[in-house]
Design an enzyme around this catalytic site. Structure first.
Site, PDB file in Angstrom:
ATOM      1  N   GLY B  75       0.824  -1.198   0.000  1.00  0.00           N
ATOM      2  CA  GLY B  75       0.000   0.000   0.000  1.00  0.00           C
ATOM      3  C   GLY B  75       0.858   1.249   0.000  1.00  0.00           C
ATOM      4  O   GLY B  75       2.047   1.213   0.343  1.00  0.00           O
ATOM      5  N   GLY B  77       0.244   5.496   0.744  1.00  0.00           N
ATOM      6  CA  GLY B  77      -0.727   6.550   1.054  1.00  0.00           C
ATOM      7  C   GLY B  77      -0.049   7.887   1.185  1.00  0.00           C
ATOM      8  O   GLY B  77       1.135   8.034   0.880  1.00  0.00           O
ATOM      9  N   MET B  79       0.740   9.408   3.740  1.00  0.00           N
ATOM     10  CA  MET B  79       1.688   9.496   4.841  1.00  0.00           C
ATOM     11  C   MET B  79       2.912   8.622   4.649  1.00  0.00           C
ATOM     12  O   MET B  79       3.922   8.792   5.295  1.00  0.00           O
ATOM     13  CB  MET B  79       1.009   9.084   6.142  1.00  0.00           C
ATOM     14  CG  MET B  79      -0.063  10.011   6.561  1.00  0.00           C
ATOM     15  SD  MET B  79       0.586  11.661   6.756  1.00  0.00           S
ATOM     16  CE  MET B  79      -0.923  12.566   6.748  1.00  0.00           C
ATOM     17  N   VAL B  82       3.223   1.067   2.929  1.00  0.00           N
ATOM     18  CA  VAL B  82       3.032  -0.119   3.760  1.00  0.00           C
ATOM     19  C   VAL B  82       3.609  -1.320   3.032  1.00  0.00           C
ATOM     20  O   VAL B  82       3.367  -1.515   1.838  1.00  0.00           O
ATOM     21  CB  VAL B  82       1.533  -0.362   4.047  1.00  0.00           C
ATOM     22  CG1 VAL B  82       1.390  -1.481   5.060  1.00  0.00           C
ATOM     23  CG2 VAL B  82       0.877   0.909   4.546  1.00  0.00           C
ATOM     24  N   LYS B  97       4.773  -0.192   8.301  1.00  0.00           N
ATOM     25  CA  LYS B  97       4.306   1.098   7.792  1.00  0.00           C
ATOM     26  C   LYS B  97       5.468   2.078   7.905  1.00  0.00           C
ATOM     27  O   LYS B  97       6.012   2.282   8.995  1.00  0.00           O
ATOM     28  CB  LYS B  97       3.128   1.558   8.626  1.00  0.00           C
ATOM     29  CG  LYS B  97       2.509   2.813   8.127  1.00  0.00           C
ATOM     30  CD  LYS B  97       1.091   2.914   8.642  1.00  0.00           C
ATOM     31  CE  LYS B  97       0.120   3.033   7.496  1.00  0.00           C
ATOM     32  NZ  LYS B  97      -1.240   2.730   7.830  1.00  0.00           N
ATOM     33  N   ASP B 189      -9.107  10.489  12.825  1.00  0.00           N
ATOM     34  CA  ASP B 189      -9.337  10.343  11.387  1.00  0.00           C
ATOM     35  C   ASP B 189     -10.054   9.031  11.129  1.00  0.00           C
ATOM     36  O   ASP B 189      -9.606   8.206  10.326  1.00  0.00           O
ATOM     37  CB  ASP B 189      -8.006  10.419  10.632  1.00  0.00           C
ATOM     38  CG  ASP B 189      -8.221  10.555   9.125  1.00  0.00           C
ATOM     39  OD1 ASP B 189      -9.352  10.937   8.713  1.00  0.00           O
ATOM     40  OD2 ASP B 189      -7.291  10.260   8.363  1.00  0.00           O
TER      41      ASP B 189
END
Lengths: 298, 1036
Positions: B75, B77, B79, B82, B97, B189
C-alpha cells in the site's frame, strides 16, 4: 631577467590595467598568456551568448589579482566562467544579466533563509539593485567578485547580509542569535526522540548546553558550530584552518567530548533530579551524541 | 575587526587568502556567529544545508529494515508506504508502515506517530490493529503492525451488504474506538479506509494518530502553505490534502480547529455508518466551507436507497451527527448500546436514562433491574453513609453549636443544606452508574471513579467539620461551597482525559487521592500551613508508587501552596516537576493547570517577563488542547493569570480584555467555576484603578467583595477579603475619602495580622498603602516603618526587581524627600529605577513612578533641567504604551508643570496643566481630586502671569472640590495659599480679610504636616509677614 615587450596580447592587456607594483610578479608567472587564453575560452564556452570584450575581462581580472603572498597557483584556480559572467554583468550586458538571474540568483534564493517579516522577493530585489545597478554612481557590487570561490557562494553571502540588514538597523539582531533548538541540533539533527524530552527538560538541556558552550573556547565553539550546526565538511574546515583534515577532525571530536562533559556537569547542577532521573537524562544526551557522531562524522 | 567583505570570505573559504590574512579572518570568524553562517552559505551547495527529502525509491523485496525483511509493497498513502514484511525473530509476518521522510510536517507527524504508537502498543483489543513495534531506522520511522488478511472497510462496503452485516462490522469498529478512548486516545481520522475487515469477518481500527492534526500545529495559514486557490472560491475537497483528517468525516469542531476528543470520533463514526447504511454521506457540499455549514446546521441529506434500518438505529446515528458535541452520546459505549441488535428492552431503558444522567435525581425507580444487581448497587451507594450518615450529621451539628459562636447556627444551616444536596446527588448517580455497568462498562467505571474521588473530598470536609473549632465554623460554608459538583461525574466525555490507575495500584492511589482532597479542603479555608503538611507527607508516601498522574496532582498542589506562601523558587521547581509527571502520565488537564500556575509564579509573582511571555504560549496551547468549552474553569484561570501578567507590564487594555473575556465565560458556567468571578472582578478593578477610573474601580472591588461573601460564602473575616479591602481603600484614597480609606486599610491589616504570620507575603501590599497614607498625614516615621516592612516582605517574597518591591522602595525614598534628606531620596529612587529597568526592560512604562520621584527630588535640589529630563522620559514611556491622549499621563504632566512653575516658565506650565485637566475631566470627572490639582496648577500659572482675576475662579473651583473629595492636606494648603494671594490683589477690605484667613488656614494645615511641608510653610509665613492686616490697612 625581465623579457622585453614580447608579451602576448592578453598579457599586455592585463599589464595595462594591473597596478605597476604587481607587474614584476605577473611577468614572472610562467605561461601567463596561455593561462589567460584558457580562462577566456572557458568563459566564452560557458556563456556563448554573452558578449564581452577581452579587454573588459582582463581589466576585471587585473583588479582582482591575488594579493601578494597568496598561494602561487591562485591565478590558475580562478573560476573563469563565474568571473566572466560577473564581469559581463558589471558591464550591464543584457544577456549576462538574464543568465545571472536564471542561473545564479534564482538558485541562491532556493537556499536563502529569510528572517521573519522579510520577504524573499524584497531581498532579491535589493540584491539585484545592489549587485547589478550600483548605488549612487558607484560601480555595481558584482564588480567586486574576484573569481576565487564560486559566484553562487559569494552571491549567497551578499544576499544573506541584505536579508538581515533592516533588522540590524533596528538593533533587533538578537532575534537571530541561535534558538535553543539549534543548539540541541548540534547534538543531533532530525532526531525524533529529541521531541520526547519533556518541555522543561528540554529547556534545561538547552540552558545547560548554552552554559557549557559558553565555557568552551571560542575556537571549540566555532568548530562545533561550523561542522555540526552549519554542516561544513571536514575538508572545508581544514581548508579554512589551513590544517590537515585529520587534525581538524580530532579537534572537532575533542570539542564535542568537552561539550558533553560540561553539559553533564551543568545538567547535574541544574536539575535536582534524583540519581535515576539524572542518569536517564544524561543517558539521553550521551546517546544523542553517539548517534550524531556516527552520522555526522562518518 | 569588522566583518570581512564577501569577497574576502569567499576567498577564505577556498583557502586562497595569504597566510597572514587567513589567520586574521579565521580569528574573526571564530568569534562571529554571523560570519560562520555566511561561510556555511558560501560553501558549495553540496555542503551545508541538509538535503530536503527527496523521494526515496521503494524498498526492494529482501531489503531489511531493522530486523524485518521486506516481502512486498502492499500500500502507499499520503503518509507513507506499507509493506508486508517478515519478522525472523518471532517468525511471523507483519505489516511495516513507513513514514515518508523529508517534509517538515511529516517531521512533526513522526513524533506524534511515535507517541501514539507507544500508547497503542499498550492497548490490546480485538478490534484494534495491534502495534508490535515502533522504531527508527535510517532516518525513517516505521511501525510494525499486525498483518491483517482482508480488506479495508471502504473496499468491503463496495459489495452489497445488509444493514445487519453493516451494523455488525461497525459495532466491532466502534468497540475498538471505545477501547482506545478508554485508554485516553483519540483517533481523529476515523473513516472506512482506516478500518480493516479481516477474512475472519472481524473489523479492526487502524491508523491511530497517523493523521492526528495536533492543536499545536494548526492548519496552514499562510498562502504559501495552503493549496493555491482563487480568492473566494471554495477549495475543492480533493485539494485539502494539507488538512489532516478527511473533511467529509470530520466533526465540525475538528474542522474549525477546536479541540478534538472522543466525541469527534463518534461523529466521524456516524458519518461513516450513515454512508454505509444509506449509500450517501449525511452532509453534502463541494467545499470544506459548505460541508462544514451543512454539518453545523444539521442539514442531513435524505437516504439514497430505501433500506430497512431500525428507527432506533437511525435516531442514534442522527444523534451522533449533532453539531454540538454535548448533544451527542456521552460515549461510544452509549452509542453502541443503541446499535445493538434489538432484544432486551432493558438496555434501551438504560440508554434513554443515561442521556439524562446529568440531571437525575431518583431515576433508578423506573428500571427493570435484576434483583441481585439492584442489591449490589444499593450496597455501593451505601459507601456514602460512612461520610454523611444521620449520626455523623448530628455530631457535626453538635460540634458547631459547641463553639458557642453566634454565627454557628446560621453556618450549620448553610453547611447542612449543601451537604444534604451533595449526598443525595451522589447516591443517585452512584446507583445509576452501577446499574449501567453491564451495558456500558467503560463509561460507568469512569463515572464510578469520579464519584469516588468526590466522595473523598466530601469525607475530607466532614472529617474537618466534625472537629470544628471557631475558625472552622467560620470558614465552613466556603469550604463546602468549594466541593466540586457531583453531576459532572455523569458526563463521561469530561472524564475521558482523566487518567485512571491500573487495578493493582488503585487502592494506594485512591488512598492518596483521599488525602489530597483533604489538603485541598485546607487550602480552601486559607490554612496554607496545614495544607502543606498534608502534601509534604503525601510526597513521602508516594515514593515507590509509580503512578505519574497522581504524583503530578500532588506536586501541583504542593507547588501552588509554596507559591501562596511566598516560596517562589521552590514553587517553580515543584511545578516543573509536576509538569514532567503530568506529561509522562498523559494528564493533559494537570498539564494545563500547571502551565497556568507557572505563568502566575514566573510572571505575576517574580516578574520574569521574558520567561512568562514564553510560558503564555505553553499555557494557551495546553488549554486549547483541552478545549475551552469542556474545561471552562481552566480557560477562566488562564484569563485570570494573563490579566495579572499584563497588568504587571502596564498593558492595561490587554489586561482589561483578558479579564472581560474571563468574566463573560465565568458568567456562562455554573458550579465551582463561578467562584473565580471574585478574582476576575477584582482584576478588572485593578485595571480601572490604574486607568485612574477610581469610581469604577471602587465599584468593581465592592462587587468582588459581595461576590465573595455571597457566592463563595466567605465569612467577612476571611483573609483573602483583606486584599480586596486594601484595594477598596486605595480607591477611597484616590477619591479623596481619606478617613474611610485609612480605616479600611487598618481593617485589612488587622484581618491579615490575625490570620497570618507577621511577615506573610499578603501583608506587604496593605503595609505599603498604609505607608502612603501615613506619609500624606505627615507621620513620616510611622510611614517609613511601614514602607520598610513592606519592602522587606516584597524583597523576600517577590524578589528585588518586582514592580511591587520597586514601588515600596521608591515610596521609602519619598519619605526621605519629605524629611529633606535629598541624597537618600535620590539614592533610593535611582536604585528603584535601575531595578525596574533590569526587571522589565528599559522601555517599561512602569518606570514612571521612580522617574517622577527623581524629577521632584532634582527640582527641590535646584536642578530643574535634570528634573525636566526625567519627567519628559516618563511622559514618553507612558505615551508609547498608552497613546498620546491617555489619562494616565496626568500625574507626569502636573509634575512637569511644577518644574515650569518653579522656574517661572508660566506659559509652559499652563500648556501642561491644560492638557492634564482635559484628560482628567474626561476620565475622572469634573469633581475628582486630580482635577482639583490641575485647576490649582492653572491658577498658580495665571497668578505668575500677573492675572489674579483669572486665577481666582480656578482656585475657588479647586477649593470647592476639596470640600467634597479631600485632597492631600499639602495640596489643599497650597490651594488656600494661592487663593489668598489672588484675592489679596483685589484690594477690597473684605477680600483681604478672607485672604488673610485663607493664608492662616494654609499655615495651620502645613504646620500639622511637620517636616513634610517645612519649605512651603516658610513661604506662607513670609507672605503673612509682608501682608499683615495693619499693613493692608496702610495700603488702603
Amino acid at each position: 631577467m625581465t623579457s622585453p615587450e614580447t608579451h602576448g596580447p592578453l598579457t599586455a592587456l592585463l599589464l595595462a590595467h594591473a597596478p605597476p607594483e604587481r607587474h614584476e610578479w605577473l611577468r614572472a608567472l610562467p605561461g601567463l598568456e596561455g593561462l589567460l587564453e584558457e580562462h577566456l575560452a572557458k568563459g566564452r564556452a560557458a556563456w556563448p551568448s554573452v558578449e564581452l570584450a577581452p579587454e573588459h575581462f582582463l581589466r576585471h581580472l587585473a583588479r582582482h589579482l591575488p594579493e601578494e603572498g597568496a598561494p602561487p597557483d591562485t591565478l590558475h584556480q580562478l573560476r573563469a566562467a563565474d568571473l566572466y559572467l560577473a564581469c559581463a554583468c558589471a558591464g550591464g550586458e543584457p544577456q549576462a544579466l538574464e543568465l545571472f538571474e536564471r542561473h545564479v540568483l534564482q538558485k541562491v534564493s532556493a537556499r536563502l533563509g529569510t528572517p521573519p517579516g522579510v520577504s524573499l522577493d524584497e531581498v532579491l530585489q535589493v540584491a539585484r539593485q545592489r549587485l547589478l545597478l550600483g548605488v549612487a554612481g558607484s560601480a555595481p557590487k558584482i564588480a567586486e567578485f574576484s573569481g576565487r570561490g564560486s559566484l553562487s557562494g559569494w552571491v549567497r553571502i551578499v544576499t544573506s547580509r541584505i536579508a538581515r540588514e533592516p533588522l540590524g538597523q533596528d538593533g533587533r539582531q538578537e532575534l537571530f542569535s541561535e534558538p535553543p533548538q539549534a543548539l540541541e541540533r548540534m547534538l543531533s539533527r532530525d532526531d525524533p526522540e529529541r521531541e520526547f524530552l519533556q518541555a522543561h527538560s528540554r529547556q534545561v538541556l538547552s540552558e545547560s548546553l548554552q552554559a557549557a558552550l559558553a565555557e568552551l573556547s571560542e575556537r571549540e565553539r566555532a568548530l562545533l558550530r561550523l561542522h555540526h550546526l552549519h554542516g561544513l565538511t571536514m575538508d572545508r574546515i581544514a581548508t579554512m584552518y589551513g590544517e590537515p583534515r585529520s587534525s581538524v577532525a580530532r579537534h572537532v571530536a575533542q570539542a564535542r567530548e568537552r561539550l558533553l562533559k560540561l553539559t553533564r556537569r551543568e545538567l547535574a547542577s541544574r536539575l535536582k533530579l534524583d540519581r535515576q532521573e539524572l542518569e536517564s537524562l544524561l543517558g539521553f544526551v550521551q546517546s544523542r551524541l553517539d548517534l550524531s557522531l556516527h552520522r555526522l562524522m562518518a | 575587526m569588522e566583518c570581512p567583505s564577501e569577497t574576502t570570505l569567499s576567498d577564505f573559504l577556498e583557502g586562497l587568502l595569504p597566510e597572514a590574512q587567513r589567520a586574521l579572518v579565521l580569528a574573526h570568524v571564530e568569534g562571529c556567529e554571523r560570519c560562520q553562517e555566511l561561510v556555511a552559505l558560501g560553501a558549495s551547495s553540496t555542503e551545508g544545508v541538509p538535503d530536503a527529502g527527496e523521494e526515496r525509491a521503494p524498498l526492494a523485496q529482501g531489503a531489511t529494515l531493522a530486523r524485518y525483511v521486506v516481502l512486498e509493497r502492499i500500500g502507499r498513502g499520503a503518509m507513507g508506504e506499507v509493506y508486508a514484511a517478515y519478522d525472523p525473530e518471532l517468525d511471523r509476518q507483519v505489516a511495516l508502515k513507513l513514514l515518508r521522510p523529508g517534509d517538515r510536517h511529516v517531521e512533526e507527524l513522526r513524533v506524534r506517530l511515535l507517541r501514539e504508537a507507544q500508547a497503542l502498543a499498550r492497548l490490546a483489543h480485538p478490534n484494534v490493529v495491534t502495534v508490535h513495534d515502533v522504531g527508527v531506522c535510517d532516518d525513517r520511522v516505521f511501525l510494525a503492525l499486525e498483518l491483517v488478511e482482508g480488506t479495508t472497510l471502504s473496499e468491503w462496503l463496495k459489495q452489497p451488504r445488509s444493514p445487519e452485516e453493516v451494523l455488525r462490522v461497525f459495532r466491532d469498529a466502534g468497540k475498538g474506538l471505545a477501547a482506545a478512548h478508554a485508554a485516553g486516545l483519540v483517533h481523529r481520522d476515523f473513516k472506512p479506509a482506516n478500518v480493516l475487515v479481516g477474512q475472519d469477518g472481524r473489523a479492526r481500527v487502524t491508523d491511530f494518530g497517523l493523521a492526528r492534526p495536533s492543536n499545536r500545529w494548526p492548519r496552514p495559514r499562510s498562502p504559501s502553505e495552503s493549496p493555491p486557490r482563487a480568492p473566494g472560491a471554495p477549495s475543492p475537497l480533493t485539494r485539502t490534502g494539507a488538512l489532516v483528517g478527511t473533511p467529509a468525516y470530520m466533526a465540525p469542531e475538528q474542522q474549525q480547529g477546536h479541540g478534538v476528543d472522543a466525541l469527534s470520533d463518534q461523529f466521524s463514526f456516524c458519518v461513516a455508518l450513515y454512508e454505509a447504511l444509506h449509500g450517501v454521506r449525511p452532509f453534502g457540499g463541494g467545499s470544506l466551507e459548505e460541508l462544514g455549514r451543512a454539518a453545523r446546521e444539521g442539514r442531513v441529506r435524505p437516504p439514497e436507497r430505501e433500506v430497512k434500518v431500525p428507527a432506533r438505529v437511525r435516531r442514534a446515528v442522527l444523534r451522533g451527527l449533532r453539531a454540538r458535541p454535548e448533544e451527542r452520546f456521552p460515549s461510544m459505549d452509549a452509542l453502541l448500546a443503541e446499535l445493538a441488535p434489538s432484544r432486551a428492552p432493558r438496555i434501551r431503558a438504560w440508554v434513554a436514562t443515561s442521556t439524562a444522567a446529568a440531571s437525575l435525581l431518583g431515576l433508578a425507580a423506573g428500571y427493570v433491574v435484576a434483583h441481585r444487581r439492584e442489591a449490589r448497587c444499593a450496597q455501593e451507594a451505601e459507601k456514602l453513609s460512612t461520610v454523611w450518615s444521620p449520626e455523623r450529621r448530628e455530631r457535626i451539628h453538635a460540634a458547631f453549636l459547641a463553639t458557642g459562636k453566634p454565627y454557628a447556627s446560621s453556618a450549620w444551616e448553610a453547611v447542612s443544606t449543601m451537604l444534604d444536596a451533595q449526598a443525595s446527588a451522589w447516591r443517585s448517580l452512584r446507583t445509576d452508574s452501577c446499574l449501567a455497568e453491564r451495558d456500558a462498562p467503560v463509561a460507568s467505571w469512569q463515572t464510578a471513579a469520579c464519584l469516588d474521588s468526590r466522595l473523598w473530598h466530601l469525607a475530607a470536609v466532614t472529617d474537618v467539620l466534625e472537629k470544628a473549632d471557631a475558625q472552622t465554623v467560620q470558614n465552613a460554608p466556603q469550604m463546602v461551597a468549594a466541593l466540586e459538583g457531583i453531576s459532572a461525574c455523569g458526563d463521561a466525555s469530561a472524564l475521558t482525559t482523566r487518567p485512571q490507575p491500573p487495578d493493582a495500584l488503585r487502592p494506594r492511589v485512591d488512598a492518596a487521592r483521599r488525602r489530597l482532597a483533604e489538603a485541598k479542603a485546607r487550602l480552601d479555608t486559607g490554612n496554607h500551613a496545614a495544607a502543606l503538611e498534608v502534601t509534604t507527607a503525601l510526597l513521602q508516601d508516594l515514593q515507590g508508587l509509580d503512578y505519574r498522574p497522581l504524583e503530578a496532582e500532588v506536586l501541583t498542589l504542593h507547588g501552588h501552596l509554596h507559591g501562596l506562601t511566598g516560596k517562589l523558587k521552590e514553587a517553580e521547581e515543584l511545578l516543573y516537576k509536576a509538569l514532567w509527571a503530568a506529561e509522562s502520565g498523559r494528564d493533559d488537564e494537570t498539564v494545563a493547570r500547571v502551565w497556568i500556575l507557572l505563568l502566575w509564579v514566573a510572571g505575576d509573582q517574580m516578574a520574569r517577563l521574558d520567561e512568562a511571555n514564553r510560558l503564555v504560549h505553553h499555557a494557551r496551547a495546553a488549554v486549547e488542547r483541552l478545549g475551552r468549552e469542556r474545561f471552562p474553569g481552566i480557560a477562566i484561570d488562564l484569563h485570570l493569570r494573563m490579566g495579572g501578567l499584563l497588568l504587571l507590564q502596564g498593558k492595561l487594555d490587554e489586561a482589561e480584555a483578558e479579564y472581560t473575556q474571563g468574566l463573560a465565560l465565568s458568567r456562562k458556567v455554573a458550579g465551582p467555576e463561578r467562584l473565580r468571578t471574585t478574582y476576575l472582578l477584582a482584576g478588572l478593578g485593578r485595571v480601572r484603578s490604574r486607568q485612574l477610573r477610581a469610581a469604577e474601580a471602587l465599584e468593581l472591588f465592592r462587587q468582588a467583595e459581595a461576590n465573595a461573601l455571597q457566592v463563595r460564602q466567605w465569612s467577612p473575616e476571611h483573609p483573602v477579603l483583606a486584599v480586596n479591602l486594601n484595594n477598596i481603600a486605595t480607591e477611597l484614597l484616590a477619591l479623596g475619602r481619606t478617613d474611610e480609606a485609612l480605616a479600611t486599610f487598618q481593617r485589612a491589616l488587622g484581618l491579615l495580622e490575625a490570620a497570618r504570620s507577621k511577615d506573610h507575603p499578603s501583608l506587604a501590599a496593605p503595609l505599603n498603602n498604609l505607608a502612603v497614607i501615613l506619609r500624606r498625614e505627615g507621620r513620616l516615621d510611622a510611614s517609613r516603618q511601614s514602607y520598610q516592612r513592606a519592602l522587606a516582605i516584597f524583597e523576600r517574597s517577590k524578589g528585588p526587581e518586582h514592580p511591587s518591591t520597586v514601588i515600596a522602595l521608591g515610596g521609602l525614598g519619598m519619605v526621605s524627600y519629605d524629611s529633606n534628606q535629598l541624597d537618600e531620596a535620590l539614592a533610593h529612587n535611582q536604585e528603584a529605577l535601575e531595578r525596574i529597568q533590569r526587571g522589565l526592560g528599559m522601555d517599561t512604562p512602569r518606570a514612571e513612578m521612580p522617574l517622577r520621584n527623581l524629577g521632584l527630588i532634582h527640582l527641590r535640589a535646584g536642578r530643574p533641567a535634570e528634573a525636566r529630563k526625567h519627567l519628559t522620559r516618563a511622559l514618553r514611556l507612558l505615551e508609547k504604551e498608552h497613546g498620546p491622549d491617555s489619562a494616565v499621563a496626568g500625574g507626569v504632566l502636573r509634575d512637569l508643570a511644577r518644574v515650569e512653575l518653579t522656574t517661572g516658565e508660566w506659559r509652559l506650565a499652563l500648556t501642561h496643566c491644560e492638557r492634564s485637566l482635559k484628560q482628567d475631566e474626561q476620565t475622572q470627572g469634573a469633581e475628582s481630586p486630580d482635577t482639583a490639582l490641575d485647576l490649582a496648577c492653572l491658577g498658580e500659572a495665571r497668578l505668575g502671569l500677573g492675572a489674579p482675576e483669572e486665577a481666582v475662579p480656578l482656585l475657588e473651583r479647586a477649593r470647592s472640590i476639596d470640600a467634597r473629595a479631600r485632597l492631600d492636606r499639602k495640596e489643599a494648603a497650597r490651594v488656600s495659599f494661592l487663593l489668598a494671594r489672588a484675592l489679596w490683589e483685589r484690594r477690597s477690605r473684605e477680600e483681604r480679610v478672607r485672604a488673610m484667613a485663607l493664608a492662616e488656614e494654609a499655615r495651620r494645615w502645613m504646620e500639622a504636616l511637620g517636616m513634610r511641608t517645612r519649605n512651603e510653610l516658610r513661604e506662607v509665613m513670609a507672605w503673612q509677614a509682608r501682608h499683615s492686616p495693619t499693613l493692608s490697612e496702610a495700603v488702603r
